[in-house]
Design a protein around this motif. Structure first.
Motif, PDB file in Angstrom:
ATOM      1  N   GLN A 198       4.748   9.242   9.129  1.00  0.00           N
ATOM      2  CA  GLN A 198       5.462  10.429   8.905  1.00  0.00           C
ATOM      3  C   GLN A 198       5.874  11.325  10.304  1.00  0.00           C
ATOM      4  O   GLN A 198       6.896  11.725  10.411  1.00  0.00           O
ATOM      5  CB  GLN A 198       4.903  11.325   8.021  1.00  0.00           C
ATOM      6  CG  GLN A 198       5.120  10.820   6.472  1.00  0.00           C
ATOM      7  CD  GLN A 198       4.069  12.015   5.595  1.00  0.00           C
ATOM      8  OE1 GLN A 198       2.868  12.254   5.889  1.00  0.00           O
ATOM      9  NE2 GLN A 198       4.712  12.022   4.302  1.00  0.00           N
ATOM     10  N   ASP A 213      -0.109   8.407  -4.435  1.00  0.00           N
ATOM     11  CA  ASP A 213       0.996   9.284  -4.882  1.00  0.00           C
ATOM     12  C   ASP A 213       1.572   8.755  -6.347  1.00  0.00           C
ATOM     13  O   ASP A 213       1.924   9.822  -7.048  1.00  0.00           O
ATOM     14  CB  ASP A 213       2.157   9.413  -3.664  1.00  0.00           C
ATOM     15  CG  ASP A 213       1.267   9.971  -2.437  1.00  0.00           C
ATOM     16  OD1 ASP A 213       0.159  10.794  -2.728  1.00  0.00           O
ATOM     17  OD2 ASP A 213       1.849   9.699  -1.573  1.00  0.00           O
ATOM     18  N   ILE A 215      -5.292   4.251   4.700  1.00  0.00           N
ATOM     19  CA  ILE A 215      -4.054   4.494   4.019  1.00  0.00           C
ATOM     20  C   ILE A 215      -3.419   6.118   4.557  1.00  0.00           C
ATOM     21  O   ILE A 215      -2.369   5.998   4.873  1.00  0.00           O
ATOM     22  CB  ILE A 215      -3.800   4.117   2.703  1.00  0.00           C
ATOM     23  CG1 ILE A 215      -4.329   2.701   2.456  1.00  0.00           C
ATOM     24  CG2 ILE A 215      -2.639   4.536   2.085  1.00  0.00           C
ATOM     25  CD1 ILE A 215      -4.037   2.203   1.137  1.00  0.00           C
ATOM     26  N   ASP A 216      -4.261   6.933   4.298  1.00  0.00           N
ATOM     27  CA  ASP A 216      -3.701   8.154   4.525  1.00  0.00           C
ATOM     28  C   ASP A 216      -3.505   8.371   6.151  1.00  0.00           C
ATOM     29  O   ASP A 216      -2.509   8.989   6.576  1.00  0.00           O
ATOM     30  CB  ASP A 216      -4.856   9.225   4.125  1.00  0.00           C
ATOM     31  CG  ASP A 216      -4.975   9.417   2.578  1.00  0.00           C
ATOM     32  OD1 ASP A 216      -4.056   9.055   1.942  1.00  0.00           O
ATOM     33  OD2 ASP A 216      -5.881   9.882   2.047  1.00  0.00           O
ATOM     34  N   ASP A 253       0.790  -1.240   0.067  1.00  0.00           N
ATOM     35  CA  ASP A 253      -0.070   0.201   0.059  1.00  0.00           C
ATOM     36  C   ASP A 253       0.812   1.255   0.059  1.00  0.00           C
ATOM     37  O   ASP A 253       0.356   2.272  -0.463  1.00  0.00           O
ATOM     38  CB  ASP A 253      -0.930   0.082   1.134  1.00  0.00           C
ATOM     39  CG  ASP A 253      -2.061  -1.092   1.264  1.00  0.00           C
ATOM     40  OD1 ASP A 253      -2.551  -1.292   0.206  1.00  0.00           O
ATOM     41  OD2 ASP A 253      -2.213  -1.750   2.269  1.00  0.00           O
ATOM     42  N   MET A 254       2.159   1.180   0.458  1.00  0.00           N
ATOM     43  CA  MET A 254       3.204   2.286   0.582  1.00  0.00           C
ATOM     44  C   MET A 254       4.403   1.874   0.655  1.00  0.00           C
ATOM     45  O   MET A 254       4.488   0.767   1.302  1.00  0.00           O
ATOM     46  CB  MET A 254       2.596   3.430   1.702  1.00  0.00           C
ATOM     47  CG  MET A 254       2.570   2.785   3.062  1.00  0.00           C
ATOM     48  SD  MET A 254       1.674   3.946   4.316  1.00  0.00           S
ATOM     49  CE  MET A 254       0.089   3.493   4.054  1.00  0.00           C
ATOM     50  N   LYS A 302      -0.398   6.619   6.692  1.00  0.00           N
ATOM     51  CA  LYS A 302       0.935   7.487   6.182  1.00  0.00           C
ATOM     52  C   LYS A 302       1.159   8.535   7.205  1.00  0.00           C
ATOM     53  O   LYS A 302       2.199   8.734   7.492  1.00  0.00           O
ATOM     54  CB  LYS A 302       0.510   8.229   4.694  1.00  0.00           C
ATOM     55  CG  LYS A 302       1.575   9.044   4.033  1.00  0.00           C
ATOM     56  CD  LYS A 302       1.035   9.600   2.863  1.00  0.00           C
ATOM     57  CE  LYS A 302       1.918  10.605   2.344  1.00  0.00           C
ATOM     58  NZ  LYS A 302       1.781  11.079   1.028  1.00  0.00           N
ATOM     59  N   VAL A 344       8.356   3.307   2.281  1.00  0.00           N
ATOM     60  CA  VAL A 344       9.089   4.191   3.240  1.00  0.00           C
ATOM     61  C   VAL A 344      10.378   4.272   2.732  1.00  0.00           C
ATOM     62  O   VAL A 344      11.183   3.251   2.663  1.00  0.00           O
ATOM     63  CB  VAL A 344       8.920   3.858   4.767  1.00  0.00           C
ATOM     64  CG1 VAL A 344       9.896   4.863   5.594  1.00  0.00           C
ATOM     65  CG2 VAL A 344       7.391   3.892   5.189  1.00  0.00           C
ATOM     66  N   THR A 371      10.466   9.505   3.793  1.00  0.00           N
ATOM     67  CA  THR A 371       9.484   9.834   2.800  1.00  0.00           C
ATOM     68  C   THR A 371       8.606   8.518   2.789  1.00  0.00           C
ATOM     69  O   THR A 371       8.939   7.390   2.432  1.00  0.00           O
ATOM     70  CB  THR A 371      10.172  10.451   1.626  1.00  0.00           C
ATOM     71  OG1 THR A 371      10.970  11.229   1.780  1.00  0.00           O
ATOM     72  CG2 THR A 371       9.061  10.785   0.707  1.00  0.00           C
ATOM     73  N   VAL A 372       7.115   8.944   2.899  1.00  0.00           N
ATOM     74  CA  VAL A 372       6.391   7.843   2.680  1.00  0.00           C
ATOM     75  C   VAL A 372       5.425   8.295   1.318  1.00  0.00           C
ATOM     76  O   VAL A 372       4.878   9.282   1.047  1.00  0.00           O
ATOM     77  CB  VAL A 372       5.060   7.782   3.722  1.00  0.00           C
ATOM     78  CG1 VAL A 372       4.351   6.680   3.505  1.00  0.00           C
ATOM     79  CG2 VAL A 372       5.772   7.759   5.167  1.00  0.00           C
ATOM     80  N   THR A 373       5.749   7.042   0.576  1.00  0.00           N
ATOM     81  CA  THR A 373       4.841   7.294  -0.902  1.00  0.00           C
ATOM     82  C   THR A 373       3.731   6.093  -0.787  1.00  0.00           C
ATOM     83  O   THR A 373       4.005   4.937  -0.697  1.00  0.00           O
ATOM     84  CB  THR A 373       5.795   7.065  -1.889  1.00  0.00           C
ATOM     85  OG1 THR A 373       6.891   7.785  -1.719  1.00  0.00           O
ATOM     86  CG2 THR A 373       5.163   7.323  -3.128  1.00  0.00           C
ATOM     87  N   THR A 374       2.548   6.525  -0.968  1.00  0.00           N
ATOM     88  CA  THR A 374       1.350   5.599  -1.393  1.00  0.00           C
ATOM     89  C   THR A 374       1.300   5.468  -2.655  1.00  0.00           C
ATOM     90  O   THR A 374       1.847   6.039  -3.757  1.00  0.00           O
ATOM     91  CB  THR A 374       0.090   6.284  -0.675  1.00  0.00           C
ATOM     92  OG1 THR A 374      -0.291   7.351  -1.530  1.00  0.00           O
ATOM     93  CG2 THR A 374       0.253   6.760   0.748  1.00  0.00           C
TER      94      THR A 374
END
Length: 489
Positions: free
Chosen positions: A295, A308, A287-288, A58-59, A291, A61, A302-305
């Motif tokens: 963070q 994103d 998910i948000d 899902d994401m 995230k 790091v 840096t967290v990227t979903t």
């Protein structure tokens, strides 16, 4: 009586019923096709993202990008020893951490402890650059005319020194071979880039091979380098036995070679380091929130979903997706509204032409409600007929799109930063703060028709019939027996 009268009236007015049903069918078919193509594009985008970070992620790091001018590893250096043998082959290679940014391995555990995180696993993305070739010494050739003009002893030219001439030949010929290596945690193989490929030959890693010299290679790379199961692939002087060959589900693989994480850390000189933490959320709807928690509690990351990363997808897939979700959606809505209005107006017009008929029925004792129900029943049947035709046409259109399977191009740019993107840069490189290389995939478009889409089409057909019936019923309820008598006169 109701159904008998309904059947006779529909048979008597076949052309009018067919016109109403065809208009509704057009709108419903367009809705089905647009919905199916949109679903196919969404599925294609999922394939693009999964080809980078694998199923279930899902994401990711990664380490936060270093500020400009704050230093860094810089460019790789290649050094060659001086050798007397002109024909000797010079060879050297460098193993570089992609993005030159790493996280401590304990970050994986820290991320896994955050609320809402179901699973977290670390990985190390590497680029191996191997340079080999040989130098060739040049040959000095003296200028003959210069030698003759010197004459005897003492007859040299003013300021003359040694012999004059030039160097011919010589130079260097070197070959540069670059490939990517991904260090995977063999104890948790259900998360990460390797899950985007299927083992087609041999086997995958065993959970006990945490520090074994074994490897899985991508099928395309294996074909290019003529590698196979039970052969070896060399990474920075270390030979790894190939135990399996994997094939990417779509597009390019995340890496050319996969080895156990501990081995990747050893060859890269990055003990207890990872480049990327792959995260699976316990609830895909949160998910948000997850995230934000990472963070806040895991500094310097840096967290990227997946959402994103989806924003970086460009190319014909992105363009077509935008058209389907915007132009296609509004076009289908416009056509559907027009079809409903036309059906309503045609039904109302048909009622106006049946003034004598309905007036006579009222004179015979029919209540206004009964006449209205009769009109609505006819319109509802027309709507259901339109629904059947529209569903058939929509499924045929979706099947045609799937049969043709037009190829769309998806170009996934980097989100920048150290790791660069969801995959932590498996396909990229470069120095700190630089963007990773973009990745281009060709995806065949399909148009799957779901049961939900069919149910929506049925609902639209019923709604269209009811709307048309409402127009006609309102008109019929206002008729009076006297109107019929005036028509007879």
């Amino acid at each position: 009586m109701f159904f008998t009268y309904l059947r006779r009236e529909l048979r008597r007015r076949r052309k009018a019923a067919l016109v109403v049903a065809s208009g509704l069918a057009l709108g419903i078919a367009l809705v089905i096709i647009v919905s199916s193509v949109s679903a196919g594009m969404s599925k294609a985008q999922d394939k693009v993202l999964e080809s980078l970070y694998g199923l279930g992620t899902d994401m990711t790091v990664t380490k936060a990008a270093a500020a400009q001018g704050s230093g860094g590893t810089g460019r790789p250096r290649f050094e060659f020893d001086a050798q007397d043998d002109d024909d000797a082959t010079q060879s050297t290679d460098r193993v570089m951490v992609q993005g030159f940014q790493t996280l401590a391995a304990r970050t994986v555990d820290k991320v896994g402890e955050q609320d809402g995180v179901a699973d977290a696993v670390g990985g190390l993305s590497l680029t191996v650059m191997k340079v080999d070739g040989q130098f060739q010494r040049g040959e000095f050739k003296q200028d003959e005319s210069s030698g003759q003009s010197q004459g005897g002893p003492g007859g040299g030219q003013a300021g003359g020194g040694g012999p004059q001439g030039r160097v011919e030949g010589g130079g260097a010929s070197f070959d540069v071979n670059s490939f990517t290596v991904y260090g995977t945690d063999v104890t948790q193989q259900d998360l990460g880039p390797l899950t985007s490929s299927k083992i087609t030959k041999g086997r995958t890693f065993k959970a006990t091979e945490t520090d074994a010299k074994v490897a899985v290679v991508d099928s395309a790379y294996a074909k290019e380098k003529e590698l196979a199961v039970d052969k070896t692939v060399t990474v920075s002087g270390t030979a790894y036995k190939i135990v399996g060959v994997s094939t990417a589900d779509s597009g390019d693989a995340a890496a050319n070679v996969y080895i156990p994480l501990k081995q990747a850390q050893t060859v890269a000189g990055s003990k207890n380091k990872v480049t990327t933490v792959y995260v699976r959320a316990a609830d895909s709807q949160q998910i948000d929130t997850v995230k934000a928690a990472i963070q806040k509690n895991v500094s310097g990351t840096t967290v990227t979903t997946s959402a994103d990363l989806a924003d970086t997808v460009s190319g014909s897939l992105s363009t077509a997706s935008d058209l389907a979700s915007s132009v296609g959606k509004w076009l289908s809505i416009a056509v559907l509204v027009a079809a409903f209005l036309v059906a309503g107006l045609l039904t109302s017009s048909a009622v106006s032409r049946r003034v004598r008929e309905f007036g006579t029925l009222k004179a015979l004792g029919w209540k206004s409600g009964r006449v209205t129900r009769q009109v609505i029943g006819e319109a509802l049947v027309n709507g259901l007929m339109g629904g059947v035709l529209g569903i058939a046409a929509g499924i045929a259109g979706a099947y045609a799109v799937t049969a043709v399977s037009p190829t769309l191009t998806a170009q996934l740019g980097s989100t920048g930063g150290a790791g660069g993107g969801m995959g932590g840069g498996p396909m990229g490189g470069g120095g700190p703060g630089r963007q990773t290389a973009s990745k281009t995939l060709d995806i065949a478009l399909t148009a799957p028709v779901s049961l939900t889409t069919i149910l929506v089409a049925v609902a639209l057909a019923v709604a269209g019939g009811l709307i048309a019936g409402a127009f006609g019923g309102w008109r019929a309820s206002r008729l009076r027996p006297a109107d019929a008598l005036r028509r007879v006169a």
